[in-house]
Scaffold this motif. Sequence first.
Motif, PDB file in Angstrom:
ATOM      1  N   VAL A 158       0.841  -1.194   0.000  1.00 21.50           N
ATOM      2  CA  VAL A 158       0.000   0.000   0.000  1.00 21.50           C
ATOM      3  C   VAL A 158       0.882   1.252   0.000  1.00 21.50           C
ATOM      4  N   THR A 159       0.619   2.129  -0.955  1.00 22.62           N
ATOM      5  CA  THR A 159       1.258   3.437  -0.994  1.00 22.62           C
ATOM      6  C   THR A 159       0.212   4.478  -0.650  1.00 22.62           C
ATOM      7  N   PRO A 160       0.320   5.127   0.486  1.00 27.50           N
ATOM      8  CA  PRO A 160      -0.697   6.117   0.873  1.00 27.50           C
ATOM      9  C   PRO A 160      -0.875   7.173  -0.214  1.00 27.50           C
ATOM     10  N   PRO A 161      -2.107   7.499  -0.569  1.00 24.99           N
ATOM     11  CA  PRO A 161      -2.340   8.491  -1.623  1.00 24.99           C
ATOM     12  C   PRO A 161      -1.834   9.863  -1.217  1.00 24.99           C
ATOM     13  N   LYS A 162      -1.338  10.575  -2.211  1.00 16.48           N
ATOM     14  CA  LYS A 162      -0.845  11.927  -1.980  1.00 16.48           C
ATOM     15  C   LYS A 162      -1.716  12.914  -2.751  1.00 16.48           C
ATOM     16  N   PRO A 163      -1.861  14.123  -2.234  1.00 20.02           N
ATOM     17  CA  PRO A 163      -2.614  15.139  -2.980  1.00 20.02           C
ATOM     18  C   PRO A 163      -1.945  15.413  -4.318  1.00 20.02           C
ATOM     19  N   PRO A 164      -2.729  15.705  -5.361  1.00 18.13           N
ATOM     20  CA  PRO A 164      -2.132  16.022  -6.660  1.00 18.13           C
ATOM     21  C   PRO A 164      -1.325  17.317  -6.593  1.00 18.13           C
ATOM     22  N   LYS A 165      -0.413  17.461  -7.516  1.00 18.33           N
ATOM     23  CA  LYS A 165       0.390  18.677  -7.569  1.00 18.33           C
ATOM     24  C   LYS A 165      -0.484  19.853  -7.983  1.00 18.33           C
ATOM     25  N   PRO A 166      -0.159  21.039  -7.515  1.00 19.23           N
ATOM     26  CA  PRO A 166      -0.925  22.224  -7.920  1.00 19.23           C
ATOM     27  C   PRO A 166      -0.971  22.352  -9.444  1.00 19.23           C
ATOM     28  N   GLY A 167      -2.159  22.640  -9.951  1.00 22.09           N
ATOM     29  CA  GLY A 167      -2.329  22.784 -11.385  1.00 22.09           C
ATOM     30  C   GLY A 167      -2.610  21.503 -12.127  1.00 22.09           C
ATOM     31  N   ALA A 168      -2.647  20.358 -11.406  1.00 22.82           N
ATOM     32  CA  ALA A 168      -2.941  19.087 -12.063  1.00 22.82           C
ATOM     33  C   ALA A 168      -4.374  19.098 -12.589  1.00 22.82           C
ATOM     34  N   PRO A 169      -4.649  18.385 -13.705  1.00 26.26           N
ATOM     35  CA  PRO A 169      -6.005  18.358 -14.256  1.00 26.26           C
ATOM     36  C   PRO A 169      -7.024  17.827 -13.250  1.00 26.26           C
ATOM     37  N   VAL A 170      -8.238  18.374 -13.324  1.00 24.92           N
ATOM     38  CA  VAL A 170      -9.326  17.972 -12.432  1.00 24.92           C
ATOM     39  C   VAL A 170     -10.555  17.637 -13.267  1.00 24.92           C
ATOM     40  N   SER A 171     -11.210  16.543 -12.946  1.00 26.44           N
ATOM     41  CA  SER A 171     -12.489  16.192 -13.556  1.00 26.44           C
ATOM     42  C   SER A 171     -13.608  16.589 -12.605  1.00 26.44           C
ATOM     43  N   ARG A 172     -14.703  17.098 -13.150  1.00 29.28           N
ATOM     44  CA  ARG A 172     -15.848  17.499 -12.327  1.00 29.28           C
ATOM     45  C   ARG A 172     -17.005  16.538 -12.600  1.00 29.28           C
ATOM     46  N   VAL A 173     -17.546  15.967 -11.520  1.00 28.25           N
ATOM     47  CA  VAL A 173     -18.582  14.947 -11.619  1.00 28.25           C
ATOM     48  C   VAL A 173     -19.828  15.435 -10.892  1.00 28.25           C
ATOM     49  N   LEU A 174     -20.937  15.463 -11.596  1.00 25.75           N
ATOM     50  CA  LEU A 174     -22.228  15.853 -11.016  1.00 25.75           C
ATOM     51  C   LEU A 174     -22.826  14.676 -10.267  1.00 25.75           C
ATOM     52  N   PHE A 175     -23.374  14.944  -9.080  1.00 29.52           N
ATOM     53  CA  PHE A 175     -24.003  13.894  -8.269  1.00 29.52           C
ATOM     54  C   PHE A 175     -25.448  14.278  -7.977  1.00 29.52           C
ATOM     55  N   LEU A 176     -26.380  13.383  -8.348  1.00 26.01           N
ATOM     56  CA  LEU A 176     -27.806  13.548  -8.062  1.00 26.01           C
ATOM     57  C   LEU A 176     -28.308  12.311  -7.331  1.00 26.01           C
ATOM     58  N   SER A 177     -29.176  12.521  -6.345  1.00 24.86           N
ATOM     59  CA  SER A 177     -29.730  11.373  -5.622  1.00 24.86           C
ATOM     60  C   SER A 177     -31.066  11.735  -5.001  1.00 24.86           C
ATOM     61  N   ASP A 178     -31.892  10.718  -4.799  1.00 22.99           N
ATOM     62  CA  ASP A 178     -33.133  10.839  -4.030  1.00 22.99           C
ATOM     63  C   ASP A 178     -33.983  12.008  -4.523  1.00 22.99           C
ATOM     64  N   VAL A 179     -34.360  11.939  -5.802  1.00 24.30           N
ATOM     65  CA  VAL A 179     -35.203  13.009  -6.352  1.00 24.30           C
ATOM     66  C   VAL A 179     -36.628  12.914  -5.820  1.00 24.30           C
ATOM     67  N   HIS A 180     -37.148  11.703  -5.609  1.00 25.81           N
ATOM     68  CA  HIS A 180     -38.478  11.477  -5.022  1.00 25.81           C
ATOM     69  C   HIS A 180     -39.517  12.449  -5.619  1.00 25.81           C
ATOM     70  N   VAL A 181     -39.727  12.333  -6.896  1.00 24.72           N
ATOM     71  CA  VAL A 181     -40.656  13.239  -7.576  1.00 24.72           C
ATOM     72  C   VAL A 181     -42.097  12.825  -7.301  1.00 24.72           C
ATOM     73  N   ASP A 182     -42.903  13.788  -6.868  1.00 29.76           N
ATOM     74  CA  ASP A 182     -44.324  13.542  -6.626  1.00 29.76           C
ATOM     75  C   ASP A 182     -45.124  14.166  -7.756  1.00 29.76           C
ATOM     76  N   LEU A 183     -45.644  13.328  -8.638  1.00 28.09           N
ATOM     77  CA  LEU A 183     -46.396  13.810  -9.799  1.00 28.09           C
ATOM     78  C   LEU A 183     -47.744  14.388  -9.397  1.00 28.09           C
ATOM     79  N   LEU A 184     -48.177  14.144  -8.148  1.00 22.75           N
ATOM     80  CA  LEU A 184     -49.464  14.650  -7.672  1.00 22.75           C
ATOM     81  C   LEU A 184     -49.311  15.812  -6.702  1.00 22.75           C
ATOM     82  N   TYR A 185     -48.118  16.376  -6.616  1.00 25.24           N
ATOM     83  CA  TYR A 185     -47.888  17.525  -5.731  1.00 25.24           C
ATOM     84  C   TYR A 185     -48.799  18.682  -6.139  1.00 25.24           C
ATOM     85  N   LYS A 186     -49.403  19.333  -5.134  1.00 27.10           N
ATOM     86  CA  LYS A 186     -50.293  20.461  -5.408  1.00 27.10           C
ATOM     87  C   LYS A 186     -49.969  21.626  -4.474  1.00 27.10           C
ATOM     88  N   PRO A 187     -49.515  22.761  -5.024  1.00 28.78           N
ATOM     89  CA  PRO A 187     -49.286  23.931  -4.179  1.00 28.78           C
ATOM     90  C   PRO A 187     -50.557  24.326  -3.422  1.00 28.78           C
TER      91      PRO A 187
END
Length: 599
Positions: free
Chosen positions: A157-186
């Motif tokens: 095991v090699t403990p992970p190290k933080p990336p060097k400054p300026g290293a490429p970064v990927s951005r990942v969108l996270f969505l969960s538990d939308v629980h849409v109610d099609l019968l919702y009424k204001p």
Amino acid sequence: MSYLLFSAGSALLCTFLLLVASPPTSHSDVRTDMEKLDALRRTIQKGRFSEAGSQTNWECELCEVGVTILKKTYGENKFQDEVAAALTQLCILSKLQDKTMCTGFTKEFKHEIVTIIGQTPLSSAEVCGLVVSDCSGPYDPTKFWKVTLPNTPKPPVTPPKPPKPGAPVSRVLFLSDVHVDLLYKPGANAYCGEYLCCRANSPAGKEGPKPAGKWGDYRYCDTPLWTLENLLQHLAQKQSEFDYAIWTGDIPPHNIWNQSRSDQLNALNIVSDMILKYLKIPIYPSLGNHESAPVNSFPPPFVSGKDSISWLYDALAETWTHWTPVSTKSNIERGAFYSVLVRPGLRLISINTNYCYNLNWWLLLNTTDPAGQLQWLTQQLQQAEDKGEKVHIIGHIPPGIDCLSAWSWNYYRIIDRYESTVAAQFFGHTHRDHFELFYDMKNRTRPTNIAYIGPSVTTYQYMNPGYRVYEIDGNYPESSMQVVNQQTYIMNLTEANLTDKPTWQLEYDTKEAYNMSSMTPADWDKFIQRLEKDTELFKTFYRYMYKSQRTDQPFTQKRRTAVICDLKTARSNDPSMCTLTPEVTWKDLQNYRTANRLC
């Protein structure tokens, strides 16, 4: 609102209590059991718990007698109908829920409970040891299986190290538990005495009308379809920032006493089509516990015929392969899990955590590695290790929360073995914003991995709608593929309903808010140590955990201990990492989890 009807053990207990209200008269061989059950019922109703021992003891005894009766009378439809009628009647009389919900729950769960109890090879004591807290049968069958790990030695095991400054970064969108109610009424009542409100037919409730806002409500309400669309419109404008998205399930609303298979498929299709309309990036989904009907009902593949789950998995295979390769289809149809190469060097594995869920009663038929999923996961990770790939695991239910012990502990073993391959894990389910930290299995001191638990889109209950963006160490040689930062975005629901102008805004940036230079497992371990000492930091974390809204839970040391315990515990039913005292016991922490459970 009482959690009684939504806990596996408590739901079974409720059924058994109700049996005595209308006992079947055609079974002389169960008369003695009925007499025991009736005596327990009368003792409990009078509050004379001392006569039946502690509350846990009478719950266990009640459970065992009830399971015995169901086993002896399994297969007789007339008896099932008598149970259903008694269940509905006493549920109403005891005011556990209103007539609508009592009738609905009976209809939804009657067949499943009676079928599973009738067919399970477990004894009554073993069943109750699984589904009722603190009951212990002759043995716990969940402890008697282990996933086979390969003979290949674990790499150094090699403990992970933080990336060097300026290293490429990927951005990942996270969505969960939308629980849409099609019968919702204001304007509909938002506090109606039922498990889901904000509908045209929601009753007034004891406190009178509580009108729901246009864009949602903090109380017992789910997401209006137009609120989800507003979120997706917002995300569409910035989707060029994202490499891909993770979507970890729970699509239908919380009207779990009145759902059908067609309801669930309709919600799946409507929400999937809307996501396809607005987001043109790769999306990797996993399965929530609400997608089935009844809720939490996910039979393993050996269950066939009308009880099979193929009606859902076949539909998922058609929907998910809008985004995943056709090669994933067979595994999705079989068990709703799959593996996909996101890009060279990074593999994503989506697992079906309903096969660990302690409210999935079908697991009582056979708890041993349902669908062979964990063995499959081990094989996938070994192949990834052999190829030098890093792996992200996604799922709905976090492994340390609500999972049967054997599954959870086996999963922990797998992560321990492949700690250098598994770069990150992402889950939802709790509606909250938190995490679970993994430690090495030798001495439980070295942090090895982390499961990020992202916020929900739904407001249910007392939270702002939210989503997450993960920043991942990017696509370059020797990338760790680990999470290097994260941002949580919310809609201020109060403001949106007042102005009719919903906006999605940054709630907090993790490294900035928590003063973290990096986010390796070791960094998160240090952060937990700070939470234990720094009260103001803990209050900040706790506020963000509930998406800057929930204020109905006062700060206490017991609550703080429970939260920190959960952060350090990625194995279910494991107190070893928790700070226990005479004032804060393991039972206290379990009660906290139950009180804060959102399913």
